[in-house]
Design a protein around this motif. Sequence first.
Motif, PDB file in Angstrom:
ATOM      1  N   GLU A 110      12.685  -8.528   9.270  1.00 40.32           N
ATOM      2  CA  GLU A 110      11.653  -7.566   9.673  1.00 40.32           C
ATOM      3  C   GLU A 110      11.918  -6.206   9.035  1.00 40.32           C
ATOM      4  O   GLU A 110      10.997  -5.529   8.592  1.00 40.32           O
ATOM      5  N   ASP A 111      13.194  -5.803   8.994  1.00 37.92           N
ATOM      6  CA  ASP A 111      13.543  -4.521   8.366  1.00 37.92           C
ATOM      7  C   ASP A 111      13.201  -4.524   6.882  1.00 37.92           C
ATOM      8  O   ASP A 111      12.713  -3.531   6.348  1.00 37.92           O
ATOM      9  N   ASP A 112      13.470  -5.666   6.220  1.00 40.49           N
ATOM     10  CA  ASP A 112      13.125  -5.789   4.793  1.00 40.49           C
ATOM     11  C   ASP A 112      11.627  -5.619   4.599  1.00 40.49           C
ATOM     12  O   ASP A 112      11.172  -4.925   3.687  1.00 40.49           O
ATOM     13  N   ILE A 113      10.847  -6.264   5.465  1.00 40.86           N
ATOM     14  CA  ILE A 113       9.383  -6.197   5.357  1.00 40.86           C
ATOM     15  C   ILE A 113       8.894  -4.776   5.607  1.00 40.86           C
ATOM     16  O   ILE A 113       8.032  -4.270   4.880  1.00 40.86           O
ATOM     17  N   LYS A 114       9.477  -4.088   6.605  1.00 37.79           N
ATOM     18  CA  LYS A 114       9.102  -2.690   6.874  1.00 37.79           C
ATOM     19  C   LYS A 114       9.418  -1.812   5.670  1.00 37.79           C
ATOM     20  O   LYS A 114       8.621  -0.959   5.283  1.00 37.79           O
ATOM     21  N   GLU A 115      10.598  -2.025   5.073  1.00 32.28           N
ATOM     22  CA  GLU A 115      10.988  -1.232   3.911  1.00 32.28           C
ATOM     23  C   GLU A 115      10.049  -1.505   2.738  1.00 32.28           C
ATOM     24  O   GLU A 115       9.610  -0.583   2.052  1.00 32.28           O
ATOM     25  N   ARG A 117       6.958  -2.580   2.933  1.00 36.32           N
ATOM     26  CA  ARG A 117       5.657  -1.989   3.268  1.00 36.32           C
ATOM     27  C   ARG A 117       5.673  -0.480   2.992  1.00 36.32           C
ATOM     28  O   ARG A 117       4.717   0.071   2.442  1.00 36.32           O
ATOM     29  N   SER A 118       6.772   0.163   3.341  1.00 40.57           N
ATOM     30  CA  SER A 118       6.913   1.605   3.106  1.00 40.57           C
ATOM     31  C   SER A 118       6.877   1.923   1.606  1.00 40.57           C
ATOM     32  O   SER A 118       6.220   2.870   1.176  1.00 40.57           O
ATOM     33  N   ASP A 121       3.360   1.521   0.346  1.00 41.86           N
ATOM     34  CA  ASP A 121       2.511   2.635   0.775  1.00 41.86           C
ATOM     35  C   ASP A 121       2.742   3.890  -0.056  1.00 41.86           C
ATOM     36  O   ASP A 121       1.824   4.654  -0.307  1.00 41.86           O
TER      37      ASP A 121
END
Length: 131
Positions: A110-115, A117-118, A121
């Motif tokens: 999940e952290d990888d996906i958030k990073e 996504r960031s 963006d």
Amino acid sequence: MTKKTPNISESEWEIMHVLWEKSPRTASEVISSIQEKTDWKPKTIRTLLDRLTQKKVVGVNKDQRVYTFYPLYSQEECQRAEAHSFINRIYGGALKSMLVQFIQEDSLSEDDIKELRSILDKNPKEKGTKK
């Protein structure tokens, strides 16, 4: 200024990691460092150094009594070229296909996906989009 990064074999990557870690280094220093991690013979390591020199990935300082070797490409340049080569070979150049596969197979946390996504963006590729 874009220079084409030559292909580096898996064994040559080992030599490059040693030179990126610290350079310039003599052949003896490279051999010593590589032999801490592998059972390669000195002649093998010298051959790899020669190949990298011929490919113009590694430079040689011949001004001193003992030649020293140093990288002509940064680690980032070589990693980027290798990533592009991998994506082209395995995924037909489609980065999206690779990312989808990693995401679907839960290879990304999940952290990888958030990073990720960031990063996406912050770096919009769409024409006319400004953030």
